[in-house]
Design an enzyme around this catalytic site. Structure first.
Site, short mmCIF file in Angstrom:
data_model
loop_
_atom_site.label_atom_id
_atom_site.label_comp_id
_atom_site.label_asym_id
_atom_site.label_seq_id
_atom_site.Cartn_x
_atom_site.Cartn_y
_atom_site.Cartn_z
N GLU A 1 5.47 -0.73 1.40
CA GLU A 1 4.37 -1.13 2.29
C GLU A 1 3.05 -1.07 1.52
OE1 GLU A 1 1.10 -0.06 5.26
OE2 GLU A 1 1.84 1.03 3.52
N ASP B 1 -1.53 -2.32 1.73
CA ASP B 1 -2.69 -2.71 2.54
C ASP B 1 -3.52 -3.70 1.74
OD1 ASP B 1 -2.52 -0.46 4.74
OD2 ASP B 1 -2.35 0.57 2.82
N HIS C 1 -6.17 0.95 0.91
CA HIS C 1 -6.07 1.30 2.32
C HIS C 1 -7.41 1.42 3.01
CE1 HIS C 1 -5.88 4.14 5.74
NE2 HIS C 1 -4.78 3.48 6.03
N GLU D 1 0.38 -5.10 5.03
CA GLU D 1 -0.55 -4.91 6.15
C GLU D 1 -1.89 -5.58 5.86
OE1 GLU D 1 -3.06 -1.55 8.66
OE2 GLU D 1 -1.31 -0.90 7.48
N HIS E 1 5.62 4.07 1.93
CA HIS E 1 4.28 3.89 2.47
C HIS E 1 3.24 3.86 1.36
CE1 HIS E 1 0.77 5.63 4.94
NE2 HIS E 1 0.97 4.42 5.40
#
Length: 298
Positions: A68, A70, A83, A151, A41
């Site tokens: 992962e 952002d 993020h 994301e 993450h």
């Protein structure tokens, strides 16, 4: 609709037969290791500053294949990996630009953001770490032969970010057959954004962040391959319901859950049959549940 059978194994212990349902990952990949895929993450963010190249490196050091991140957009149109909508929590922006509150990403140029220290807040050993551009981030992933769960963060703030992100990925070689087949998933909390990604580039695998009602899953199955809920909203029956639908690429829909850092929670959701676990501490989760060779399929 695609029904998926639940595999069952019988274990005898002291003369007592114990039935234990196998996870979806085991049923689908009997020759693989035991558990779901483990996704770092924001990189291995339990051990290095989130969404930095250092966090990618740490995930690679731990042997984690999936990372992962952002993605947001700067004032001058560059895509950066961060993020929060604001730079305040994870950089020294208040010190460098004290008069520009609330320090939102969209109000700063890429050059200004490149000046910021994105590592000292986490630990002195990471002083000088920078907010990477998307190009820098995928280049580091490529260096480590890793895979990306990307994301689109707050896409409503950045009209057209879906097309722009796909363009950057294409320019960096991430939309070729090899990457699209098994090394890339684009996800968002915004269903319209994911629908847009699927419309622009149907070959790209997509995920929706959230827990839509089971009654809405037929609609989601038209444009997303994954339903990715928080672990607190999960149940075995919900995971089974998602698996019962076929996604846009002709395969059963998958479930990746977030953000799981404790071993007991990891074992719990693995027992539900999830396909992947998103975690800040990927080594803890992997040690708790094992990991399938490539549960998150292309």
């Amino acid at each position: 609709m695609h029904a998926r059978a639940v595999a069952v194994t019988t274990t005898a212990l002291l003369g007592v037969a114990l039935l234990a349902p196998l996870s979806h990952a085991r049923a689908a990949h009997a020759d693989d290791a035991d558990g779901p895929s483990v996704i770092a993450h924001r990189g291995a963010s339990g051990y290095a500053p989130e969404n930095t190249l250092a966090a990618v490196d740490k995930a690679a050091e731990l042997g984690i294949r999936w990372v992962e991140n952002d993605v947001q957009r700067t004032k001058d149109g560059r895509l950066v990996v961060l993020h929060d909508n604001s730079l305040r929590r994870t950089t020294d922006v208040e010190e460098v630009f004290p008069d520009r509150a609330p320090w939102n990403v969209k109000d700063f140029t890429a050059a200004e953001i490149a000046r910021l220290d994105a590592g000292s807040w986490f630990g002195s050993e990471y002083a000088g770490a920078r907010v990477p551009t998307l190009e820098q981030f995928v280049d580091r992933l490529e260096h480590h032969h890793q895979k990306l769960l990307l994301e689109l963060k707050s896409p409503g703030l950045y009209p057209g970010i879906e097309q722009q992100t796909l363009k950057v990925l294409a320019n960096e070689g991430w939309l070729d057959r090899h990457h699209v087949a098994g090394r890339l998933v684009v996800q968002s909390f915004d269903a319209d954004s994911i629908r847009t990604v699927h419309g622009l580039k149907p070959a790209v695998k997509t995920g929706f962040l959230g827990t839509p009602p089971v009654s809405d899953l037929p609609e989601y199955a038209e444009f997303t391959d994954q339903i990715n809920p928080s672990y607190g909203s999960l149940s075995m029956s919900y995971v089974s319901s998602v698996h019962a639908f076929t996604g846009p690429h002709g395969r059963p829909m998958e479930v990746l859950t977030w953000t799981v850092d404790a071993a007991d929670t990891a074992r719990l959701v693995a027992g539900y049959g999830v396909d992947g676990i998103i975690t800040n501490r990927p080594d803890v989760v992997r040690d708790a549940v094992g990991e399938a060779e490539d549960t998150v399929r292309g």
